[in-house]
Design an enzyme around this catalytic site. Sequence first.
Site, PDB file in Angstrom:
ATOM      1  N   HIS A 185      56.493 -41.152  10.767  1.00  0.00           N
ATOM      2  CA  HIS A 185      55.262 -41.920  10.961  1.00  0.00           C
ATOM      3  C   HIS A 185      55.115 -42.905   9.807  1.00  0.00           C
ATOM      4  O   HIS A 185      54.835 -42.517   8.686  1.00  0.00           O
ATOM      5  CB  HIS A 185      54.049 -40.983  11.030  1.00  0.00           C
TER       6      HIS A 185
ATOM      7  N   ASP B  51      53.213 -45.804   8.340  1.00  0.00           N
ATOM      8  CA  ASP B  51      52.018 -46.644   8.293  1.00  0.00           C
ATOM      9  C   ASP B  51      52.355 -48.053   7.824  1.00  0.00           C
ATOM     10  O   ASP B  51      53.021 -48.231   6.806  1.00  0.00           O
ATOM     11  CB  ASP B  51      50.992 -46.038   7.330  1.00  0.00           C
TER      12      ASP B  51
ATOM     13  N   ASP C 264      48.277 -40.878  15.167  1.00  0.00           N
ATOM     14  CA  ASP C 264      47.468 -40.798  13.950  1.00  0.00           C
ATOM     15  C   ASP C 264      46.097 -41.467  14.039  1.00  0.00           C
ATOM     16  O   ASP C 264      45.214 -41.117  13.268  1.00  0.00           O
ATOM     17  CB  ASP C 264      48.264 -41.366  12.758  1.00  0.00           C
TER      18      ASP C 264
ATOM     19  N   HIS D 196      46.185 -48.777  11.991  1.00  0.00           N
ATOM     20  CA  HIS D 196      45.067 -47.833  11.845  1.00  0.00           C
ATOM     21  C   HIS D 196      44.681 -47.524  10.399  1.00  0.00           C
ATOM     22  O   HIS D 196      43.810 -46.681  10.186  1.00  0.00           O
ATOM     23  CB  HIS D 196      45.345 -46.549  12.635  1.00  0.00           C
TER      24      HIS D 196
HETATM   25 ZN   LIG Z   1      49.015 -43.278   9.968  1.00  0.00          ZN
END
Ligand SMILES: [Zn+2]
Length: 996
Positions: free
Chosen positions: A51, A53, A175, A424
């Site tokens: 994941h 970001d 997420d 996000h």
């Molecule tokens: Zn995230």
Amino acid sequence: MKILVLSLIWAVCSAKPTIFSDPKPTPTCGYESCHPVKDGMINVHIVPHTHDDVGWLKTVDQYYYGSKSSIQKAGVQYILDSVTDALKKNPDRRFIYVETAYFWKWWMNQHDHVKHQFKRYVKSGQLEFIGGAWSMNDEATTHYQSIIDQFTWGLRKLNETFGVCGRPKLGWQIDPFGHSREMASIFAQLGFDGLLLGRIDYQDKSNRFKTRTPEVVWKASDNLGDAANLFTGVMYNTYSPPSGFCFDVLCSDEPIIDDPHSPDYNVDRRVDEFFAYAKNVSRNYSTSNIIITMGEDFTYQDANTWFKNLDKLIHYANLRQQNGSQFNLIYSTPSCYVKAVHDEAEKKGMKWKTKSDDYFPYSSDPHSFWTGYFTSRPTIKRFERIGNNFLQVCKQLYVLADLGPEDQVDLNSLRQAMGVMQHHDAITGTEKEHVAHDYARILTEAIKECEIISSKALNKLVESQPSEDVNIEFSSCPLSNVSSCPFTENTENFTVTVYNPLSRPVTHFVRFPVLGEAYQITDDAGVPVETQLVPIAEFVLSIPGRKSEAVADLVFQAIDIPPLGFKSYNVQAVKRVVETKIKETNTDYNNDVKLEIDESTGLISSVTMNNITTPLTQEFLFYEGYVGNNEVFENRSSGAYIFRPKNNTPTVATNRVNSTIFKGNLVTEIHQKFNDWIGQIVRLYKGENLIEFDWVVGPLPSKGFGKEVISRFVTDLKTNSTFYTDSNGREILKRVRDFRPTWNVHLEEAVSGNYYPVTSKILIKDPVKNVEVAVLTDRAQGGSSLRDGELELMVHRNCLHDDAFGVDEALNEQAFGEGLVARGSHYLVVGSADGGAAKSERDLAQRKLLQAWTFFSTIGNQSLEDYRSKFAMRFSGLQRSLPRNVQILTLEPWIGMSVLLRLEHVLEKNEDPVLSQPAAVDLKALFTPFDIISIKETTLGANQWLSDNSRLHFATDDETPERNPRYIVVNAEDDFIITLNPMQIRTFVVDINRKG
Ligand SMILES: [Zn+2]
Ligand SMILES: *[C@@H]1O[C@H](CO)[C@@H](O)[C@H](O)[C@H]1NC(C)=O
């Protein structure tokens, strides 16, 4: 040595000659590449993933390159390098990748042989793209136009690079902090087969697990019917591995030790532990397939540690089948999982439960409602919306002026910057302060690059005879939010070009700061227009960082700016003094919008609009943020994610508002000073059925406690605990206080547990009185109706403590050495509840989202007459306006010489008796600079021809025999008349023929 032993066992047990064989000669991606499941067993889909970001604790570049490892040990380039190597070692291995922003950065830097190798993995299904947008967007604070844009851009890159095998089939929103219904609708319209989620309310989750319904068919639109149905699953452990099974170099869990002679041999125990976990998961789901995510934030920088152990885990777990084990472990991907679930359900004739509300608000424990981020970093949230406004202007101008491929690079910057902003942890305000500054930098630079485009395009459009030597600079005024604009302040004679990105004419009030005492403005035909000088409010003059000398704004009305077109005005300083300051306590415009002020409080007491007069008070209050050590749920602090007020009753900002009225021929303003850090300008415009509340909040005093400031509207409407908020700026959802549609909610947080995301609008209705009161916003905010007849919106917040969800910083934004000032607008609409209000709200929402863009340019040494004779003062991109319920959602340069065109119906089915009808648009002879010669319809993301898309069907328990058709069937190829149902969006790749 180890490897030899291992490969020997493999050769025997999996009945394959060797695990190190080359990939199959005829590679097949997609569902055909899924490892088979076994009937009668629990099939455990092991999904290796990372994941990544797109900015959070570090900036995008810091994450990509792996710098600043003292903050977080994370380097995306290493992840992609390492996974590429690891996939080679065993063709059974699978990996998914999500964020195209990172993938693309990496891809551009690879040698051809790596690209070649990587393409093989994509073709064989070993590497699968999922989601595929530029970033994994937030779902509360994002607008559908920007979500669609960032999917379009990411999916386009994947299609161009990998073709069919690079086309994602599943949404992967693991997420984001709660989930919107509109997002699910978008996934369905992208042609996706399903959506997997990580975070939903903890009570909802436990209830769904108890009833074995974490997987449903989401009915994601009230308007689109089955076309927006989407299989949606909530995963067991967000996106994390089972506890004890994180094999990353960043983790410290036990590897699988399979040498029987080692004192640390642990295979039997580890397999038992894994089975115990898998059993737990399986208890909560309704099919015999379960998904187990094997990854975390930025894992797989050393992919070998994962895959080596997963190889072993799968191998040894499956060996147990010889002893009657019911578990079958396979390397898998989310889409292989969803396909297996689908196939099993079909085979067994299962009917899925449905859901038609959304997954907001998200709470992770009784005191942690993730509703603070609806408002956190309000100025970034506004800047993102401006970015969208300008991106649309820029893309349209590009197409209308026929710029060439050499200009695409400048356009791509803003496309990509906007993709990053949707992440996000970007628009949400849940990043560290230095990262927020970097987002602002990225967006600022991208906007500057688009200014090159818009200026170049406008030059082409204003020139009647194309010539090389003319180069007018069309500039914008980015600091107009503090009434500062060096250009208009220091130029005596200039041109204002007002560009309208909407598909119908609009009338727009243009405003900019000036230093002179009087001005004359003439329109495109040379006719003088009405002007007004409005004093700039004192609390605006004193905003920290403002450098301007201007004390007045010049306002004029740009009437009927053509659709996708502009009108240019000439502004000239003249010697004439205009008196505008008149003190009064009630306002009465030439149109029928009125408001009254209570002299004892200085607050508004009633408003009249659309022939309705209603008592209405508007004021500012603030909650005190809770401060705790975060060690137990009860001690949770209010922070960047979490809104948790100390008391449920907010404090009023002041008992006495100081109001001054400035009446004018175009706009009447009431300057209200609430206290030292809250000011507001209330505006009534000539001919506009709305009241604008231009609030200026900050620097928030950070002494003592954090303040979370709300603007509250109080009416006498009887609203029965009900209010409504928009979903990503599109469909409207009903909210009921202290209630959730799908389970009996128990709320320990009476305020924040009733907060919902307001992307663009919140409203209440009194059905008996037939009155609706709506507030439209200029950015995403949190909002609620905590008592009948009331609306509140949180406009700004500072939190003196972190809320312990990772940011590890207090949200206390600073600028110019002080607390940050936020300024923004609320637009109040009062109308009839049975349709009148909805129609004007839709109209207004568009005009504010895609506001007419103001460009300034000089006329040089020439006279105005000369300028007029040489340059076009007016342009319309459309030969005729579109119907009022239709917009061109997208007009942008596409692949080769083609153009991407999206049309949208902007009303819901029950909003207006006339405008909620299906609409038709004739594309023939529609655009001024070109003719459309062929059109081909695609899915919403423009990465697949619509006729090639077919989605998996998941039968629902409420299914009627005759299912709605997916889309209205229109033979687009030979009929240029496009029909649109309420809320429908249709996407076309269009070939054009330039005129002239
Ligand atoms: Zn995230
Ligand atoms: C996908 O990309 C290919 C080029 O790789 C292009 O020919 C095709 O038109 C694209 N598909 C769509 C639907 O745009």
